[in-house]
Design a protein around this motif. Structure first.
Motif, PDB file in Angstrom:
ATOM      1  N   ALA B  80       0.844  -1.196   0.000  1.00 57.53           N
ATOM      2  CA  ALA B  80       0.000   0.000   0.000  1.00 57.53           C
ATOM      3  C   ALA B  80       0.878   1.244   0.000  1.00 57.53           C
ATOM      4  CB  ALA B  80      -0.901  -0.002   1.224  1.00 57.53           C
ATOM      5  N   HIS B  81       1.933   1.146   0.759  1.00 58.85           N
ATOM      6  CA  HIS B  81       2.841   2.289   0.832  1.00 58.85           C
ATOM      7  C   HIS B  81       3.582   2.518  -0.487  1.00 58.85           C
ATOM      8  CE1 HIS B  81       5.676   5.140   2.261  1.00 58.85           C
ATOM      9  NE2 HIS B  81       6.693   4.319   2.013  1.00 58.85           N
ATOM     10  N   LEU B  82       4.063   1.416  -1.040  1.00 60.81           N
ATOM     11  CA  LEU B  82       4.888   1.546  -2.244  1.00 60.81           C
ATOM     12  C   LEU B  82       4.078   1.839  -3.495  1.00 60.81           C
ATOM     13  CD1 LEU B  82       7.630  -1.172  -1.867  1.00 60.81           C
ATOM     14  CD2 LEU B  82       7.991   1.272  -2.235  1.00 60.81           C
ATOM     15  N   LEU B  83       2.981   1.120  -3.642  1.00 62.62           N
ATOM     16  CA  LEU B  83       2.239   1.253  -4.887  1.00 62.62           C
ATOM     17  C   LEU B  83       0.982   2.092  -4.740  1.00 62.62           C
ATOM     18  CD1 LEU B  83       2.279  -2.383  -6.366  1.00 62.62           C
ATOM     19  CD2 LEU B  83       3.723  -0.453  -7.001  1.00 62.62           C
ATOM     20  N   GLY B  84       0.506   2.161  -3.514  1.00 62.55           N
ATOM     21  CA  GLY B  84      -0.829   2.702  -3.326  1.00 62.55           C
ATOM     22  C   GLY B  84      -0.918   4.200  -3.330  1.00 62.55           C
ATOM     23  N   SER B  85      -2.136   4.639  -3.204  1.00 64.95           N
ATOM     24  CA  SER B  85      -2.396   6.065  -3.169  1.00 64.95           C
ATOM     25  C   SER B  85      -2.432   6.496  -1.704  1.00 64.95           C
ATOM     26  CB  SER B  85      -3.741   6.351  -3.816  1.00 64.95           C
ATOM     27  OG  SER B  85      -4.755   5.774  -3.023  1.00 64.95           O
ATOM     28  N   TYR B  86      -2.655   7.742  -1.473  1.00 65.54           N
ATOM     29  CA  TYR B  86      -2.760   8.219  -0.103  1.00 65.54           C
ATOM     30  C   TYR B  86      -4.004   7.660   0.585  1.00 65.54           C
ATOM     31  CZ  TYR B  86       1.102  11.388  -0.615  1.00 65.54           C
ATOM     32  OH  TYR B  86       2.329  11.910  -0.793  1.00 65.54           O
ATOM     33  N   GLU B  87      -4.948   7.277  -0.237  1.00 59.12           N
ATOM     34  CA  GLU B  87      -6.158   6.722   0.370  1.00 59.12           C
ATOM     35  C   GLU B  87      -5.911   5.329   0.935  1.00 59.12           C
ATOM     36  OE1 GLU B  87      -8.218   8.161  -3.341  1.00 59.12           O
ATOM     37  OE2 GLU B  87      -6.295   8.903  -2.639  1.00 59.12           O
ATOM     38  N   GLY B  88      -4.770   4.722   0.525  1.00 64.48           N
ATOM     39  CA  GLY B  88      -4.358   3.471   1.154  1.00 64.48           C
ATOM     40  C   GLY B  88      -5.049   2.229   0.617  1.00 64.48           C
ATOM     41  N   ARG B  89      -4.979   1.215   1.437  1.00 65.35           N
ATOM     42  CA  ARG B  89      -5.362  -0.130   1.044  1.00 65.35           C
ATOM     43  C   ARG B  89      -6.821  -0.223   0.584  1.00 65.35           C
ATOM     44  NH1 ARG B  89      -7.566  -3.549   4.946  1.00 65.35           N
ATOM     45  NH2 ARG B  89      -7.884  -5.673   4.161  1.00 65.35           N
ATOM     46  N   ASP B  90      -7.723   0.416   1.352  1.00 62.97           N
ATOM     47  CA  ASP B  90      -9.146   0.290   1.030  1.00 62.97           C
ATOM     48  C   ASP B  90      -9.441   0.745  -0.385  1.00 62.97           C
ATOM     49  OD1 ASP B  90      -9.486  -0.648   3.496  1.00 62.97           O
ATOM     50  OD2 ASP B  90     -10.320   1.222   4.362  1.00 62.97           O
ATOM     51  N   ARG B  91      -8.733   1.786  -0.760  1.00 66.90           N
ATOM     52  CA  ARG B  91      -8.943   2.358  -2.085  1.00 66.90           C
ATOM     53  C   ARG B  91      -8.433   1.388  -3.160  1.00 66.90           C
ATOM     54  NH1 ARG B  91     -10.112   7.350  -5.080  1.00 66.90           N
ATOM     55  NH2 ARG B  91      -9.424   6.701  -7.159  1.00 66.90           N
ATOM     56  N   MET B  92      -7.385   0.626  -2.828  1.00 66.46           N
ATOM     57  CA  MET B  92      -6.755  -0.229  -3.837  1.00 66.46           C
ATOM     58  C   MET B  92      -7.545  -1.500  -4.102  1.00 66.46           C
ATOM     59  SD  MET B  92      -2.736   0.181  -2.779  1.00 66.46           S
ATOM     60  CE  MET B  92      -2.072  -0.645  -4.207  1.00 66.46           C
ATOM     61  N   ILE B  93      -8.198  -1.999  -3.087  1.00 66.33           N
ATOM     62  CA  ILE B  93      -8.891  -3.281  -3.235  1.00 66.33           C
ATOM     63  C   ILE B  93     -10.036  -3.153  -4.241  1.00 66.33           C
ATOM     64  CG2 ILE B  93     -10.363  -4.959  -2.012  1.00 66.33           C
ATOM     65  CD1 ILE B  93      -8.476  -4.546   0.406  1.00 66.33           C
ATOM     66  N   GLY B  94     -10.079  -4.120  -5.147  1.00 66.27           N
ATOM     67  CA  GLY B  94     -11.120  -4.125  -6.166  1.00 66.27           C
ATOM     68  C   GLY B  94     -10.711  -3.419  -7.448  1.00 66.27           C
ATOM     69  N   GLN B  95      -9.592  -2.704  -7.403  1.00 67.48           N
ATOM     70  CA  GLN B  95      -9.122  -1.990  -8.598  1.00 67.48           C
ATOM     71  C   GLN B  95      -8.346  -2.946  -9.507  1.00 67.48           C
ATOM     72  OE1 GLN B  95      -9.617   1.349  -9.368  1.00 67.48           O
ATOM     73  NE2 GLN B  95     -11.030   1.253  -7.620  1.00 67.48           N
ATOM     74  N   PRO B  96      -8.370  -2.699 -10.794  1.00 68.51           N
ATOM     75  CA  PRO B  96      -7.527  -3.513 -11.678  1.00 68.51           C
ATOM     76  C   PRO B  96      -6.058  -3.273 -11.348  1.00 68.51           C
ATOM     77  CG  PRO B  96      -8.599  -1.741 -12.911  1.00 68.51           C
ATOM     78  CD  PRO B  96      -9.127  -1.684 -11.508  1.00 68.51           C
ATOM     79  N   VAL B  97      -5.263  -4.306 -11.496  1.00 68.10           N
ATOM     80  CA  VAL B  97      -3.855  -4.170 -11.148  1.00 68.10           C
ATOM     81  C   VAL B  97      -3.160  -3.136 -12.026  1.00 68.10           C
ATOM     82  CG1 VAL B  97      -2.981  -6.039 -12.630  1.00 68.10           C
ATOM     83  CG2 VAL B  97      -1.797  -5.500 -10.480  1.00 68.10           C
ATOM     84  N   THR B  98      -3.707  -2.897 -13.220  1.00 68.63           N
ATOM     85  CA  THR B  98      -3.094  -1.911 -14.138  1.00 68.63           C
ATOM     86  C   THR B  98      -3.143  -0.500 -13.577  1.00 68.63           C
ATOM     87  OG1 THR B  98      -5.227  -1.900 -15.276  1.00 68.63           O
ATOM     88  CG2 THR B  98      -3.440  -3.129 -16.329  1.00 68.63           C
ATOM     89  N   ALA B  99      -4.063  -0.256 -12.609  1.00 64.81           N
ATOM     90  CA  ALA B  99      -4.161   1.092 -12.053  1.00 64.81           C
ATOM     91  C   ALA B  99      -2.918   1.449 -11.247  1.00 64.81           C
ATOM     92  CB  ALA B  99      -5.405   1.214 -11.186  1.00 64.81           C
ATOM     93  N   TYR B 100      -2.203   0.416 -10.793  1.00 65.72           N
ATOM     94  CA  TYR B 100      -1.052   0.701  -9.930  1.00 65.72           C
ATOM     95  C   TYR B 100       0.270   0.165 -10.456  1.00 65.72           C
ATOM     96  CZ  TYR B 100      -4.756   1.970  -6.772  1.00 65.72           C
ATOM     97  OH  TYR B 100      -5.844   2.576  -6.240  1.00 65.72           O
ATOM     98  N   TRP B 101       0.178  -0.827 -11.335  1.00 70.93           N
ATOM     99  CA  TRP B 101       1.415  -1.480 -11.757  1.00 70.93           C
ATOM    100  C   TRP B 101       2.075  -0.681 -12.878  1.00 70.93           C
ATOM    101  CZ3 TRP B 101       3.226  -5.179  -8.797  1.00 70.93           C
ATOM    102  CH2 TRP B 101       4.351  -5.888  -9.222  1.00 70.93           C
TER     103      TRP B 101
END
Lengths: 149, 569
Positions: B80-101
């Motif tokens: 979450a820290h490395l790839l995620g946004s400031y909104e953190g883990r909750d925001r990342m879950i359910g998103q396509p991996v392309t949004a962060y990779w």
């Protein structure tokens, strides 16, 4: 011109006409002197405007023949010096200059003739005759009127 | 950039990561026990793609399709820290991996997923080194839960030494600031990906190429190929303006358009890159998208650490207007110099006229006075004798003046350098071009490219050409030709002489004047003082050459001079 009016004509008649020649080139002024000499017109030559102005303070000349381009005071300035003194002395310019503006300014300051070198003897003598007639007549008339002549 | 623990500030902002809750059936569920960045990916929606790829029918875009459909099921704190946004883990879950990779890592991730889920290709490794801007030598590992638990989940770990303790997100944010800055910079910037050149350069080095400049000259196709494969990846607002493009997208793609008007520049940019220089700059021309040609100062900044930063920056400053202003200033300066020279010539002519005229005036008056003495009843011969002597003196004096003027051309110790007559003609034309234009005289110039050099004084020879040109323009004016024409040419003459000819369409030279036209004070012009051609002759003679005039068979005068070739020594 400080002479008493009544004596104006008498003075002029008794004193021979003298013409001043101003040119920084000796050959030119000598040649002009000789030309006037052959016609019996007394003249005096000056190598510079300053020398002439120094000599003219007594107002002893009836006409001035001058070059334009001369060191220090040039012919145009020389004529202005004369006019500033209140002198109406007729001035004839003989010059190598073909500059129209300079010619016009010389004529505006009252020059009687402007010749480009070399001038023909006949043209110069004719202008001198006009100048001397006007000088004698003009000044004479001006000085005689108060006498009620 | 030192190895350091994650920033406490950012960790605090995200709060304590909630333990993953993939269900009790997943023994690997507590991702937070991993020190490395771990995440769980849900591949339920991409089963058909995985099957197709495993069956050899993936299609060209399978990587994107696979990852776009792969959803993030959970991430650990580190991820979450490395790839995620400031909104953190909750925001990342359910998103396509392309949004962060990051895009450069996608093929590797997709291939690892294929290996973990479908063992495709058979025996493919589940661990790979990948490139990352956040880690030094990061290792990406994938696995699935043992015993068929959570079958649609692929686990992923990213291990490696952190080289930047800021999160990827802050890096991205700073990248965003950087992009904003670049976007609003007052000079045009193109960001270029020059990585394809690395392979080319490596091959060239292997082939033993060291002088790449001449290599590129010999193989123009290499420069063209390079222009096509090196791509512009971003362009700022000013660049869009410079190229008159509709939007930045039109500038993105092959860098080829940049070098359309200056193909040689491309070679020098490649050369500097090959030689490992940090930067390169030159002035070049670019063709804008609406067809205008602009002068720009190009500055190239090459990647300093090519293995990490593959971004080359090109800055382009439009200097067209500045150059135009400079050219106008130079023109003004030239006009001023010319005017000053012409007025100097005028001054000179006036003072010469005065000096020569004085003795002449005296001669005329003395002669006329003599005639008056002679015309008397009793001629005064003594007086005439005296006047005649004065006439002789004045005539001698006039002659001295003439000698002095003649000497003026030769007085200055002339230089004797090896000169190109063509250049002298070009320089002389600068002085009179305006004059010719003002009089609407058509000028044709034919300069021989096979002209022997001459030895002489540049200024004097220029003066000859200028005098001949002015003489020609005056001849045309005097003849009242409405359509003036001057032809000048240089040629290599007999005995290895360099020759110059000038032909005007004036009325030519009267037969009786042909012999004396070069004499001092010969002139047919009302205002002329007749020294121009005399000076020409003395200069040419002093250079061991000859000058001649004739009437051209088509009318007009033809002046012609020739100068001996410089001795080779």
């Amino acid at each position: 011109m400080a002479a008493p009016a009544a004596h104006g004509r008498t003075l002029r008649l008794s004193r021979p006409t003298v013409i001043a020649i101003v040119d920084d080139d000796e050959a030119v002024r000598e040649s002009l002197f000789d030309l006037l000499q052959v016609e019996g017109l007394p003249a005096k030559t000056f190598g510079s405007a300053a020398a002439f102005l120094a000599d003219d303070s007594a107002g002893g000349f009836d006409c001035l023949i001058t070059d334009v381009r001369m060191p220090e005071i040039d012919g145009i300035e020389l004529q202005r010096h004369l006019r500033a003194r209140g002198s109406l002395m007729p001035v004839i310019f003989i010059t190598s200059l073909t500059d129209e503006a300079t010619r016009e300014s010389a004529l505006l300051d009252g020059a009687i003739a402007w010749f480009t070198k070399p001038v023909t003897d006949e043209a110069l003598l004719q202008a001198l005759r006009v100048a001397l007639a006007r000088n004698g007549g003009g000044e004479g008339a001006a000085s005689q009127h108060p006498s009620g002549n | 950039m030192a190895t350091a623990p994650s920033s406490p500030a950012e960790a605090g902002q995200e709060g304590e990561a909630t333990p993953l809750s993939l269900g009790p059936e997943c023994p690997d569920a507590d991702l937070n026990r991993f020190d490395t960045a771990c995440c769980a990916l849900d591949i339920s929606r991409v089963r058909p793609i995985i099957a197709a790829v495993a069956g050899g029918a993936g299609g060209p875009d399978w990587v994107e399709a696979l990852l776009a459909g792969t959803r993030i099921a959970d991430v650990n704190q580190r991820t979450a820290h490395l790839l995620g946004s400031y909104e953190g883990r909750d925001r990342m879950i359910g998103q396509p991996v392309t949004a962060y990779w990051p895009s450069e890592g996608r093929p590797a991730l997709a291939e690892l997923i294929m290996a973990a889920v479908a063992d495709y290709p058979t025996g493919a490794p589940r661990t790979r080194k990948v490139t990352s801007i956040a880690f030094a030598d990061p290792l990406l590992t994938v696995w699935t839960a043992e015993g068929g638990q959570c079958p649609d989940i692929v686990f992923l770990s990213l291990a490696g030494t952190v080289i930047d303790d800021r999160s990827l997100w802050t890096l991205l944010a700073s990248d965003e600031r950087y992009r904003n800055l670049i976007h609003h910079l007052p000079s045009a910037l193109l960001q270029v990906d020059s990585t394809p050149m690395t392979a080319i350069f490596e091959k060239l080095r292997r082939d033993g190429v060291s002088d790449i400049a001449s290599y590129l000259d010999d193989r123009p196709e290499l420069a063209i190929h390079s222009r096509n494969i090196v791509r512009v990846t971003d362009a700022n607002r000013k660049a869009v303006q410079l190229f008159a493009a509709d939007c930045a997208d039109h500038l993105i793609g092959s860098v080829d358009y940049l070098f359309m008007a200056s193909p040689e520049t491309a070679k020098r940019v490649i050369t500097a890159h090959f030689e490992g220089r940090r930067s390169y700059a030159e002035r070049m021309k670019v063709r804008t998208f609406d067809g205008r040609l602009r002068d720009v100062e190009l500055s190239v900044t090459y990647p300093t650490l090519p293995e990490r930063l593959d971004v080359t920056l090109l800055s382009l400053e439009d200097v067209t207007d500045r150059l135009r202003t400079e050219a106008q200033l130079r023109q003004l300066q030239a006009d001023y110099t010319r005017t000053a020279r012409i007025s100097m010539l005028g001054e000179l002519a006036t003072s010469i006229a005065h000096e020569v005229n004085q003795p002449l005036a005296a001669i005329v008056t003395n002669a006329e006075t003599s005639l008056r003495w002679l015309a008397r009843e009793e001629p005064n011969l003594a007086k005439v004798g005296q006047l005649t002597a004065r006439i002789a003196d004045s005539a001698r004096h006039a002659s001295d003046v003439v000698q002095r003027i003649r000497g003026m051309a030769a007085r200055r110790t002339p230089e004797r350098t090896v000169l190109d007559l063509n250049r002298i003609v070009d320089e002389a034309l600068l002085f009179v071009r305006h004059e010719l234009e003002a009089r609407s005289i058509e000028l044709s110039v034919r300069l021989s490219d096979d002209l022997p050099h001459v030895r002489g004084d540049r200024v004097q020879l220029q003066q000859v050409v200028v005098n001949l040109l002015l003489n020609a323009t005056q001849a045309i004016a005097q003849a009242g030709r409405p359509e003036g024409r001057i032809d000048i040419s240089t040629a290599s003459g007999a005995d290895r002489a360099a020759t110059f000819a000038i032909h005007d369409n004036g009325s030519g030279v009267a037969e009786e004047n042909l012999d004396r036209i070069f004499g001092s004070f010969f002139t047919t012009k009302e205002e002329g003082i007749g020294i121009g051609l005399a000076i020409c002759q003395s200069i040419i003679a002093a250079h061991g050459g000859t000058i001649a005039v004739s009437n051209h068979r088509d009318g007009g005068a033809l002046f012609h001079f020739s100068l001996p070739a410089a001795e080779e020594n």
